[in-house]
Write a protein that holds these residues in place. Sequence first.
Motif, PDB file in Angstrom:
ATOM      1  N   ASP A  11      83.627  33.060  54.695  1.00  0.00           N
ATOM      2  CA  ASP A  11      83.009  33.721  53.551  1.00  0.00           C
ATOM      3  C   ASP A  11      82.536  32.622  52.611  1.00  0.00           C
ATOM      4  O   ASP A  11      83.347  31.892  52.026  1.00  0.00           O
ATOM      5  N   VAL A  12      81.220  32.443  52.494  1.00  0.00           N
ATOM      6  CA  VAL A  12      80.686  31.340  51.679  1.00  0.00           C
ATOM      7  C   VAL A  12      80.518  31.728  50.214  1.00  0.00           C
ATOM      8  O   VAL A  12      80.091  30.908  49.406  1.00  0.00           O
ATOM      9  N   SER A  13      80.880  32.944  49.858  1.00  0.00           N
ATOM     10  CA  SER A  13      80.575  33.436  48.502  1.00  0.00           C
ATOM     11  C   SER A  13      81.367  32.708  47.416  1.00  0.00           C
ATOM     12  O   SER A  13      80.916  32.599  46.283  1.00  0.00           O
ATOM     13  N   LYS A  14      82.545  32.187  47.765  1.00  0.00           N
ATOM     14  CA  LYS A  14      83.413  31.619  46.739  1.00  0.00           C
ATOM     15  C   LYS A  14      83.118  30.146  46.439  1.00  0.00           C
ATOM     16  O   LYS A  14      83.368  29.674  45.326  1.00  0.00           O
ATOM     17  N   LYS A  16      80.684  27.379  45.672  1.00  0.00           N
ATOM     18  CA  LYS A  16      79.307  27.231  45.198  1.00  0.00           C
ATOM     19  C   LYS A  16      78.779  25.808  45.365  1.00  0.00           C
ATOM     20  O   LYS A  16      77.618  25.599  45.708  1.00  0.00           O
ATOM     21  N   LYS A  64      75.206  25.479  46.823  1.00  0.00           N
ATOM     22  CA  LYS A  64      74.872  26.767  47.451  1.00  0.00           C
ATOM     23  C   LYS A  64      73.394  27.075  47.270  1.00  0.00           C
ATOM     24  O   LYS A  64      72.816  26.860  46.205  1.00  0.00           O
ATOM     25  N   LYS A  66      70.016  29.854  48.961  1.00  0.00           N
ATOM     26  CA  LYS A  66      69.705  31.061  49.706  1.00  0.00           C
ATOM     27  C   LYS A  66      69.667  30.736  51.196  1.00  0.00           C
ATOM     28  O   LYS A  66      69.124  29.707  51.611  1.00  0.00           O
ATOM     29  N   PHE A 102      78.499  27.271  57.925  1.00  0.00           N
ATOM     30  CA  PHE A 102      78.055  27.178  56.530  1.00  0.00           C
ATOM     31  C   PHE A 102      76.838  26.268  56.362  1.00  0.00           C
ATOM     32  O   PHE A 102      76.274  26.180  55.266  1.00  0.00           O
ATOM     33  N   HIS A 105      73.807  27.466  54.537  1.00  0.00           N
ATOM     34  CA  HIS A 105      74.084  28.107  53.250  1.00  0.00           C
ATOM     35  C   HIS A 105      74.056  27.114  52.089  1.00  0.00           C
ATOM     36  O   HIS A 105      74.176  27.516  50.934  1.00  0.00           O
ATOM     37  N   TYR A 106      73.937  25.812  52.400  1.00  0.00           N
ATOM     38  CA  TYR A 106      73.996  24.796  51.350  1.00  0.00           C
ATOM     39  C   TYR A 106      72.865  23.789  51.492  1.00  0.00           C
ATOM     40  O   TYR A 106      72.354  23.536  52.600  1.00  0.00           O
ATOM     41  N   HIS A 143      86.938  25.776  52.793  1.00  0.00           N
ATOM     42  CA  HIS A 143      86.861  27.183  53.181  1.00  0.00           C
ATOM     43  C   HIS A 143      88.144  27.651  53.879  1.00  0.00           C
ATOM     44  O   HIS A 143      88.479  28.827  53.837  1.00  0.00           O
TER      45      HIS A 143
END
Length: 359
Positions: A11-14, A16, A64, A66, A102, A105-106, A143
Amino acid sequence: MLVDQFCFSLDVSKLKEGSVVWQSPSNIALVKYWGKKEHQIPENTSISFTLNECKTITTLTFTKKKLTENFSFQVFLDEKPKPDFQPKISTFFKRIEAYLPFLKHYHFVIKTKNTFPHSSGIASSASGMSALALCLMSVEKLHNPEMTQEYFNKKASFLARLGSGSACRSIEGSLVVWGNHSEIEGSSELYGIKYPYQVHDNFNNFNDTILLVDKGEKQVSSTVGHNLMHGHPFAKNRFAQAEENISKLKSILASGDLNAFVELVESEALTLHAMMMTSLPYFILMKPNTLEIINKIWQFRNETGLPICFTLDAGANVHVLYPEKDEEKILKFINTELVAYCQNGHYICDKIGFGAKKQ
């Protein structure tokens, strides 16, 4: 080839943004790896000394972004943009994406520097790719904080291998084995392992003085060189010889037989270059001064009885290996007899080290 033990979901949401720094050393193989299959799998087992001072220091900053179809990163060497590194890192990211979900995502900023001259003939791809793999593993650990150190090191070596084969031997020290060998417990073609057996005191505190005969770019890339082993008339015998030499070296490391060590290590170095000279196309990476140094080492060893020997990578530069207890005499010899054959008189003094470190 997907290796399930190194895959994970996240879960990459946490997370940033962040920054990590690793330093990772180069290494010098005693039994050489030359020739590979698909997915950076070696044709034979190799074993190397991990160096201490010749290392790459890499800072990885991530932010982080898009999710897109492309990787997003910038590369700097010594604080200057290095666009010619981009293709190799992009290829690396493609190979490891299944294991590090990930990556897209970065946005990454990769700042790297070496403690030795770039293109000096020291394996900067080994130290550079292992340092980057370790940084990426630190991001994975953010993560997955429950990750064990054993898993961290094993996966870092696995990932580093996909960037540069010999990089998998730079994670730990001081002796690292890569390749599945029947006499080395836990050995694997997927990653390097710390040599698991007792080593005689004679091989502790070894020195490696690297004589820089030619500081230019490689004449032949390692990838091209390895690929020339496909269809090589002596390849099958070479791979068998390397496996046998691992067995011999295991006995030598246990007994402390320095004379046998010298003989095996020098034979391995010359065999590596013999394979290059007998491939099609063929090539010679040794220079006249390489041969002058080798002959001087042989003469000095015969006169003094000191356990000094040489080894070579795929280049002209000479690694001079010897026990630390003989350092004073051998450095005097190097400065008196060998420096004249180095480009601009340059050489690097190093010792056998203990692997990568987080900063």
